[in-house]
Design a protein around this motif. Structure first.
Motif, short mmCIF file in Angstrom:
data_model
loop_
_atom_site.label_atom_id
_atom_site.label_comp_id
_atom_site.label_asym_id
_atom_site.label_seq_id
_atom_site.Cartn_x
_atom_site.Cartn_y
_atom_site.Cartn_z
N GLU A 6 -8.49 -13.52 2.75
CA GLU A 6 -7.76 -12.28 2.52
C GLU A 6 -8.60 -11.33 1.69
OE1 GLU A 6 -3.08 -11.57 1.73
OE2 GLU A 6 -4.16 -12.38 0.00
N GLY A 7 -8.59 -10.05 2.05
CA GLY A 7 -9.34 -9.04 1.32
C GLY A 7 -8.49 -7.81 1.09
N LEU A 8 -8.89 -7.00 0.11
CA LEU A 8 -8.17 -5.79 -0.25
C LEU A 8 -8.84 -4.56 0.33
CD1 LEU A 8 -6.05 -4.18 -1.94
CD2 LEU A 8 -7.68 -4.30 -3.85
N ILE A 9 -8.05 -3.70 0.96
CA ILE A 9 -8.53 -2.37 1.36
C ILE A 9 -7.90 -1.38 0.39
CG2 ILE A 9 -8.65 -0.63 3.18
CD1 ILE A 9 -8.23 -2.79 5.24
N ARG A 10 -8.74 -0.81 -0.47
CA ARG A 10 -8.24 0.17 -1.44
C ARG A 10 -8.00 1.51 -0.74
NH1 ARG A 10 -9.26 -2.39 -6.36
NH2 ARG A 10 -10.77 -4.10 -6.14
N PHE A 11 -7.24 2.38 -1.41
CA PHE A 11 -6.91 3.67 -0.80
C PHE A 11 -8.15 4.44 -0.36
CE2 PHE A 11 -2.58 3.83 -3.03
CZ PHE A 11 -1.93 3.49 -1.86
N GLU A 12 -9.20 4.38 -1.20
CA GLU A 12 -10.41 5.15 -0.87
C GLU A 12 -11.14 4.60 0.35
OE1 GLU A 12 -11.56 2.58 -4.56
OE2 GLU A 12 -9.79 3.63 -3.78
N ASP A 13 -10.77 3.38 0.77
CA ASP A 13 -11.42 2.77 1.94
C ASP A 13 -10.52 2.79 3.18
OD1 ASP A 13 -13.80 2.07 0.55
OD2 ASP A 13 -12.74 0.40 -0.39
N LEU A 14 -9.48 3.64 3.13
CA LEU A 14 -8.58 3.77 4.27
C LEU A 14 -8.96 4.95 5.17
CD1 LEU A 14 -5.13 3.04 2.58
CD2 LEU A 14 -6.15 1.74 4.44
N GLY A 15 -10.10 5.55 4.90
CA GLY A 15 -10.54 6.67 5.73
C GLY A 15 -10.42 7.99 4.99
N ASN A 16 -10.37 9.08 5.75
CA ASN A 16 -10.38 10.42 5.15
C ASN A 16 -9.00 10.91 4.74
OD1 ASN A 16 -13.17 10.62 5.61
ND2 ASN A 16 -12.83 11.29 7.72
N GLU A 17 -7.98 10.18 5.11
CA GLU A 17 -6.62 10.64 4.85
C GLU A 17 -6.05 10.02 3.58
OE1 GLU A 17 -2.49 11.48 7.27
OE2 GLU A 17 -3.97 10.14 8.12
N TYR A 18 -5.17 10.80 2.93
CA TYR A 18 -4.47 10.28 1.75
C TYR A 18 -3.18 9.60 2.21
CZ TYR A 18 -1.92 10.09 -2.65
OH TYR A 18 -1.21 9.65 -3.74
N PHE A 19 -2.94 8.39 1.72
CA PHE A 19 -1.76 7.64 2.12
C PHE A 19 -0.77 7.52 0.96
CE2 PHE A 19 -4.54 6.48 5.54
CZ PHE A 19 -3.69 6.22 6.61
N ILE A 20 0.51 7.62 1.30
CA ILE A 20 1.59 7.53 0.31
C ILE A 20 2.25 6.16 0.43
CG2 ILE A 20 3.79 8.51 -0.45
CD1 ILE A 20 2.80 11.16 0.90
N TYR A 21 2.45 5.51 -0.70
CA TYR A 21 3.06 4.18 -0.72
C TYR A 21 4.58 4.30 -0.76
CZ TYR A 21 4.47 -0.38 -2.68
OH TYR A 21 5.07 -1.59 -2.91
N ASP A 22 5.24 3.76 0.24
CA ASP A 22 6.70 3.72 0.29
C ASP A 22 7.14 2.35 -0.23
OD1 ASP A 22 9.40 3.41 0.99
OD2 ASP A 22 9.22 4.73 2.73
N GLU A 23 7.61 2.31 -1.47
CA GLU A 23 7.92 1.03 -2.13
C GLU A 23 9.07 0.30 -1.45
OE1 GLU A 23 8.83 -0.73 -6.62
OE2 GLU A 23 8.78 1.44 -6.26
N ASN A 24 10.09 1.03 -1.00
CA ASN A 24 11.25 0.40 -0.39
C ASN A 24 10.92 -0.27 0.93
OD1 ASN A 24 13.10 1.01 -2.43
ND2 ASN A 24 13.44 3.07 -1.61
N ARG A 25 10.12 0.43 1.76
CA ARG A 25 9.80 -0.11 3.08
C ARG A 25 8.51 -0.92 3.09
NH1 ARG A 25 12.04 4.97 4.15
NH2 ARG A 25 13.81 4.92 5.60
N LYS A 26 7.81 -0.91 1.95
CA LYS A 26 6.51 -1.60 1.84
C LYS A 26 5.56 -1.12 2.96
CE LYS A 26 7.43 -4.42 -1.66
NZ LYS A 26 8.67 -3.80 -2.11
N THR A 27 5.41 0.21 3.03
CA THR A 27 4.54 0.81 4.04
C THR A 27 3.61 1.82 3.38
OG1 THR A 27 6.16 2.55 4.53
CG2 THR A 27 6.23 0.56 5.90
N LEU A 28 2.55 2.18 4.09
CA LEU A 28 1.67 3.29 3.71
C LEU A 28 1.81 4.36 4.78
CD1 LEU A 28 -1.61 1.50 2.54
CD2 LEU A 28 0.25 2.38 1.13
N VAL A 29 2.05 5.62 4.34
CA VAL A 29 2.27 6.73 5.28
C VAL A 29 1.22 7.79 5.06
CG1 VAL A 29 3.92 8.44 6.12
CG2 VAL A 29 4.75 6.26 5.18
#
Length: 748
Positions: A675-698
């Protein structure tokens, strides 16, 4: 000192007491003049422990109940932390400015400064550090001209440790070292220390696991007095010890373990009666016959409480001379046991049972692989003549199948035993499933090491039904013993697994809603069956691994207690650990209780029960704490080797699934369990928002959503075995499509 403290505290608790100065209290308690200085010391101690307080007029009173709380600080490398207070479910948040220099693991005294926040955490302020968790740390040494510094492996320590020239000793640059802390960090100043042991170069074989042993202060060697006691114990069964035992040496009995196992503490046999019932015999090494209560060996065993397994080495609870010798149920050797004999009907119910002191002689030392081969070929029959193996099929197979044939030939006289075991194990497993036992079926990691201890492969650990046979038999024996001694009201150690917390179930249901599942039940009526039904529904589906993992995180952690509270995970009202006394102290404690009851023919007085009830509580607490440490060590050893394995795979690409989503990135698990971690800065050029209730990145611009369980393609960014950390980068869909087009164009 304690008696004097009690006298003072009792005086201050009296209804008629009014705040007094120290000399007035001494006068009221008739403290002799020659003992006055000692009295002052006791008062000062009570004040420092915040049990009493002094007002502006220097008059003393009791500290109001719950004004201060004792707990353990769990630090974060960013500086903040939480305090776990005993008998409180929720931890208390401590911001960075209120830690008062506390470090991870320290025992602290705190005061509540704010009520619960949105995360249901009260906020506190640490008033005093009662005791430090560590006075020594393991880290990487870097040497400068006139000084050096150590970067601790434990990042929660938060600061490097300054080493003066005189305290460097023989340490060299890039050495892993054990450093004694001379000054703890305070007022933004680094800690200071002295190197007391050089473990070796950071890249030297074995130094990583040795560092782990030193970090957790594990007792790697046994004290001399323990080994002297071991020498007195003979490696053959004494004939006197056999007297009055059930003699089962002529019975065909088998051990089934891993191929590398050397401490064999359980053996089994199954027979079928004329009425169609089964007689299951579970024979457990009678370790208590050799490890006497209160002996040096026993004290050391309780101190360790469990054996710790770290890939290529074991830190055993008992010396190897015992665990691999007279206490191990070795093939062809007379061995003393505690035997549980159970009659089980066709529905898997234990209709009668007994426990006896016995002597056995193991017929064959089997391993899971060979038993799986026997079961495979015993079920692959075409004719009566070819009862155990389809020879035509075997001849078509290559070398691996020829080896299987050799196994079948070697153990052919005993195949019927293993077929009967398989038959009974299926019945027991089906009964458990109907009860609601949770079968999470999460793959374990197998790490392959070379001759020097370096990781050369990481893969899933393959389990067969042979493993299941032993698991079902041990579960049944443990339940039977627990229920028997519960109704006897014996002092005992139970394996307890309580109902999950309502808040956690609600959080799980929010996630399960996305897949169309739900844990059913009301607040006061949550049953294991509700969880088991979801696990059955996801069987074989893409989301199985992710949902199983989240269910595991929702469940409470099992522990040892002297009070029976049932076991939620296996849907059992009574459960204990009885079957592994070589490697677990609660099992050894239970063996002593059973032996005493058998010797006294179950005529036990209240004095014994009272005395051993206290011992059960203390042993359970110690065993639970040591088990936590063992689990951390075992988990860390695997993480170290996973990172080591990935170090030469930087920039390699792999497919994986999103296993967890957090406020700082998402974790991706590969097919081989890494298992490895992908940090926000390594998710590409887009900024992602963490949805705590749904456990998603948007995605902020594209609204791209990442869910737990989604398949993704990653590139290995970094791997650090010291940090036990692996980082990935997400490969964008555009990049993946471009790679495929290039491959297609050039026919790569």
């Amino acid at each position: 000192m304690e008696e004097k403290e009690k006298i003072i505290l009792d005086f201050l608790k009296e209804e008629t007491y009014v705040p007094m100065k120290v000399n007035e209290i001494a006068l009221m308690l008739n403290v002799p003049k020659k003992e006055y200085q000692n009295f002052i010391e006791v008062i000062t101690k009570l004040e420092n422990e915040f049990k009493i307080q002094k007002n502006r007029k220097s008059k003393y009173s009791l500290v109001p109940e719950n004004m201060y709380l004792n707990g353990t600080f769990k630090g974060n490398e960013k500086g903040f932390g939480f305090v776990k207070v005993e008998n409180r479910d929720e931890e208390i948040y401590i911001c960075k400015t209120n830690t008062n220099g506390a470090l991870n693991g320290d025992k602290v005294l705190l005061q509540i400064v704010d009520s619960k926040d949105k995360n249901n955490h009260e906020e506190g302020k640490i008033i005093k550090i009662i005791s430090r968790e560590k006075d020594c740390l393991v880290g990487l040494f870097t040497k400068n001209e006139n000084y050096g510094f150590v970067v601790p492996d434990d990042r929660k320590f938060r600061t490097d440790i300054y080493i003066s020239k005189k305290n460097i000793g023989k340490a060299k640059n890039n050495s892993k070292v054990l450093v004694q802390i001379l000054k703890y960090p305070e007022n933004n100043k680094n800690a200071e220390g002295k190197i007391i042991e050089v473990l070796g170069n950071v890249n030297e074989a074995g130094v990583d696991i040795l560092s782990l042993i030193k970090e957790y202060q594990l007792p790697y060697e046994f004290p001399t007095k323990v080994m002297e006691d071991v020498k007195v114990i003979k490696d053959e069964v004494n004939k006197k010890d056999i007297e009055n035992r059930l003699d089962l040496r002529e019975e065909e009995i088998f051990t089934i373990d891993g191929e590398d196992a050397k401490d064999l503490d359980d053996a089994v046999q199954v027979k079928k009666t004329e009425n169609g019932n089964y007689i299951l015999g579970v024979h457990i090494a009678d370790v208590s016959n050799y490890v006497k209560e209160g002996s040096n060996i026993d004290k050391e065993a309780l101190l360790r409480a469990t054996s710790i397994y770290m890939l290529d080495r074991v830190i055993p609870m008992l010396p190897r001379e015992l665990s691999n010798g007279i206490c191990s149920l070795n093939e062809g050797k007379d061995r003393l046991c505690l035997s549980v004999i159970m009659e089980i009907n066709k529905d898997g119910q234990v209709i009668s049972s007994d426990v006896k002191k016995s002597v056995i002689n193991v017929t064959r030392r089997m391993n899971y692989t060979d038993v799986a081969i026997l079961l495979k070929h015993s079920n692959n029959k075409k004719t009566k003549e070819n009862k155990y193996l389809d020879v035509d099929v075997a001849k078509e197979k290559i070398e691996s199948l020829e080896k299987e044939l050799e196994v079948v030939k070697k153990y052919k006289p005993y195949i019927e035993h293993f077929k009967l075991m398989e038959e009974l194990a299926h019945i027991l497993k089906n009964r458990r499933s109907k009860q609601g036992s949770l079968n999470l079926d999460l793959p374990e990691t197998k790490i392959v090491l070379d001759e020097n201890g370096f990781a050369i492969d990481v893969k899933k650990y393959e389990l067969s039904f042979a493993n299941e046979i032993i698991e079902q038999f041990m579960l049944t024996a443990n339940e039977t013993i627990a229920e028997r001694f519960y109704w006897l009201e014996a002092p005992f150690i139970y394996r307890v697994h309580e109902i999950p917390e309502e808040d956690k179930i609600n959080e799980l249901n929010k996630f399960l809603y996305n897949f169309g599942y739900k844990i059913k039940g009301s607040k006061d009526n949550i049953k294991p069956k509700s969880f088991a039904e979801v696990l059955d529904d996801i069987k074989g589906k893409e989301e199985e691994r992710v949902v199983s993992t989240l269910i595991l995180r929702t469940l409470k952690v099992a522990r040892y207690e002297s009070e029976n509270k049932g076991h939620f995970g296996i849907a059992s009202n009574y459960y204990c650990h009885f079957t592994s006394p070589i490697r677990r102290y609660p099992d050894l404690f239970i063996h002593r209780i059973i032996s005493y009851y058998l010797e006294k023919n179950y005529n036990i007085d209240d004095k014994f029960k009272d005395e051993y009830s206290v011992k059960a509580t203390n042993s359970a607490e110690q065993s639970s704490e040591r088990e936590k440490i063992a689990q951390k060590v075992e988990r860390d050893s695997i993480d170290i080797k996973k990172a080591e394995y990935m170090q030469d795979k930087i920039s390699n690409e792999y497919d994986g699934i999103i296993s967890s989503i957090t406020s700082f990135g998402m974790f991706v698990e590969l097919e081989n369990t890494i298992e490895g971690l992908i940090r926000f800065e390594d998710l590409g050029n887009e900024y992602f928002i963490y949805d705590e209730n749904r456990k998603t990145l948007v995605g902020e611009k594209t609204s791209k959503v990442y869910h737990i369980g989604d398949k993704v393609r990653i590139k290995v960014k970094s791997a650090n075995k010291i940090l036990r950390q692996i980082d990935f980068e997400l490969i964008q869909e555009e990049s993946r499509n471009m790679s495929k087009n290039i491959e297609k164009q050039y026919e790569i």
